[in-house]
Write an enzyme that holds these catalytic residues in place. Structure first.
Site, mmCIF file in Angstrom:
data_model
loop_
_atom_site.group_PDB
_atom_site.id
_atom_site.type_symbol
_atom_site.label_atom_id
_atom_site.label_comp_id
_atom_site.label_asym_id
_atom_site.label_seq_id
_atom_site.Cartn_x
_atom_site.Cartn_y
_atom_site.Cartn_z
ATOM 1 N N LYS A 61 0.845 -1.193 0.000
ATOM 2 C CA LYS A 61 0.000 0.000 0.000
ATOM 3 C C LYS A 61 0.881 1.244 0.000
ATOM 4 O O LYS A 61 1.912 1.288 0.672
ATOM 5 C CB LYS A 61 -0.916 -0.023 1.221
ATOM 6 C CG LYS A 61 -1.982 1.068 1.246
ATOM 7 C CD LYS A 61 -2.884 0.907 2.462
ATOM 8 C CE LYS A 61 -3.952 1.970 2.535
ATOM 9 N NZ LYS A 61 -4.817 1.809 3.731
ATOM 10 N N SER A 139 -9.707 1.902 3.060
ATOM 11 C CA SER A 139 -8.878 2.685 2.144
ATOM 12 C C SER A 139 -7.886 1.834 1.343
ATOM 13 O O SER A 139 -7.214 2.335 0.446
ATOM 14 C CB SER A 139 -8.092 3.743 2.934
ATOM 15 O OG SER A 139 -7.211 3.126 3.860
ATOM 16 N N SER A 163 -9.898 -0.595 7.233
ATOM 17 C CA SER A 163 -9.406 -0.304 5.887
ATOM 18 C C SER A 163 -8.793 -1.481 5.154
ATOM 19 O O SER A 163 -8.482 -1.374 3.972
ATOM 20 C CB SER A 163 -8.381 0.837 5.937
ATOM 21 O OG SER A 163 -9.001 2.042 6.293
#
Length: 499
Positions: A61, A139, A163
């Site tokens: 990420k 996210s 997330s």
């Protein structure tokens, strides 16, 4: 199949699914990584791989620092930032022989539930016939899509309030948030320090367990990392109680999670998942977590408050892209324009919200009260689990009494099973005109475990009579440190045909 062939297949899939926008910075088609994969292939043939991840592509990420690839946090203010060091979790992956497969897209600084608040464009889920794309969740939506479309073997995300688990639920993947402090946060760009947890997304629980085994290490550079002594105590407690719990588990069903707004398909999948575990010989028991009703509100006070402090350093002077000074900037603030143009709307919204809750006029009525709610949420979980929380003082003196938590242990449970999200993934087009705060409700089932720092896993489940439907996420929550049991229960739900 050779490791090199697997890697090449991932790159082919990346090109095929480029429109989903899973990556901010993808892996180059050529580079030194090819030789590293070939070396891993040779080690595997000799029977001496560095680890089970040797030569595998792992996506990262884009809010986790990497030395050789820029770290943007999907924000304009960090668009050109490259870290001078690797995060600890990246170091551990590379030591195990894994290959960084690029940096995945996300909501800016991890703030969002649909991966639409990105400077590099939204992440898209699969198409829903002619209706358009569905949400990939947020996210960590880019990480989830990368795994779901086989653009990598596994991916790292971050989970502050859900997330990792929410994108996993929306994409039919497995998303795991370990107990807070087990995985190092050193080198992870902070959103909310007391909540941020590095999470893992994989195609199945076996893959997630492999990655977790590599990353579950003490890190002296991270002040929130669980110490070696505490890790040993956790291992002793969970090991000594595993025989007591045996193979017949007590499954808890939190009654507060059966909300009116729960989608009927989600409720039916939840019911059949519980019945499936019951058919395996486990017992099912309703439990009450009364503070859950206030958990979401408390989270959206605490997380923005920490974010407003953490993001103060991005001013174009110390960190971030420097914008030209505005000629009408009569206030004399050097960084006003840099922050104004560098941050997106959702980040600005949360900074303002957090700054307000920390103000002298509001801190007692908002921030302090939210902290009290957080303690109530933690207390509720401790009251329903048979395993005593290893972090509590009682375990320091006599760990054999680990099961002697408040009340009669015979009435307590080993894990909780509940939905990950209250509804299937929405269409992206339906989010365009929705109020920003509507997305906050998607975290209603994931936030409580985050506030308590507990391990939580989302696994994809499709009832046998609805195989034409996309799988939904069912969440397994365990006591602090009981991560392995959470993974074990998740695998039982994942592998079987839910009827």
């Amino acid at each position: 199949m050779s490791l090199l062939r697997e890697a090449e297949r991932c790159l082919v899939n990346r090109k095929a699914f480029a429109s989903l926008n899973a990556f901010v910075t993808p892996l180059d088609r050529v580079g030194s990584w090819i030789e590293r994969v070939k070396d891993a292939d040779a080690r595997r043939k000799r029977g001496a791989p560095k680890s089970s991840l040797d030569g595998k592509l792992i996506a990262i990420k884009d809010n986790i620092c990497t030395r050789d690839v820029r770290t943007t946090c999907a924000s304009a203010i960090l668009e050109n930032f490259t870290s001078p060091f690797n995060a600890t979790v990246v170091e551990l992956l590379e030591e195990s022989g894994a290959i960084v497969a690029g940096k995945t897209n996300l909501d800016e600084f991890g703030m969002g539930s649909h991966s639409t608040y990105s400077h590099f464009g939204p992440v898209k889920g699969v198409r829903a016939d002619d209706l358009g794309y569905v949400s990939a969740g947020g996210s960590s939506g880019g990480s989830a899509i990368a795994v779901a479309t086989e653009q990598c073997y596994a991916a790292l995300g971050t989970d502050t309030g859900g997330s990792v688990r929410l994108p996993a639920a929306y994409t039919g993947t497995v998303g795991f948030k370990p107990s807070y402090g087990l995985l190092s946060r050193w080198g992870v760009v902070a959103y909310a320090n007391s909540l941020d947890t590095v999470g893992i997304i994989g195609a199945n629980t076996s893959t997630v367990s492999e990655v977790f085994g590599v990353l579950n290490r003490y890190d002296h550079r991270d002040p929130t990392s669980i110490s070696k002594a505490t890790r040993s105590r956790i291992d002793e407690i969970t090991g000594s109680t595993s025989k007591t719990r045996s193979e017949r588990l007590r499954i808890g069903v939190p009654i507060e999670y059966n909300i009116l707004e729960l989608d009927p398909f989600v409720r039916e999948t939840w019911r059949k998942s519980i019945q499936h575990l019951k058919n395996q010989g486990h017992t099912v028991h309703p439990v009450s977590l009364p503070a859950t009703k206030q958990a979401l509100s408390a989270y959206y006070v605490l997380a923005p408050a920490e974010a407003s402090s953490n993001l103060a350093k991005y001013d174009g002077v110390r960190y971030g892209t420097r914008d030209l000074d505005s000629p009408d900037n009569t206030g004399g603030y050097l960084y006003a324009r840099s922050r104004g143009s560098g941050f997106g709307p959702e980040v600005k919204r949360r900074i303002v919200l957090g700054a307000f809750s920390l103000s002298a006029e509001a801190i007692d009525n908002y921030f302090i009260q939210a902290q009290k709610v957080r303690r109530l949420v933690q207390s509720d979980f401790n009251k329903v689990f048979r395993l005593h929380n290893p972090l509590l003082q009682a375990t320091l003196t006599s760990h054999p009494k680990a099961l002697e938590s408040d009340g009669d242990t015979a009435e307590k449970v080993d894990v909780l099973v509940c939905p990950t999200a209250p509804s299937p993934p929405p269409l992206l087009c339906s989010l365009e005109n929705a109020a920003p705060t509507e997305a906050y409700t998607n975290d209603v089932f994931t936030v409580p475990a985050s506030l308590a720092g507990l391990p939580a896993l989302s696994v994809p489940v499709t009832p046998g009579d609805r195989e034409q439907e996309s799988p939904l996420g069912i969440q397994v929550i365990g006591q602090f440190g009981d991560d392995q049991l959470v993974l074990d229960v998740g695998s039982r739900l994942e592998k079987m045909n839910i009827q």
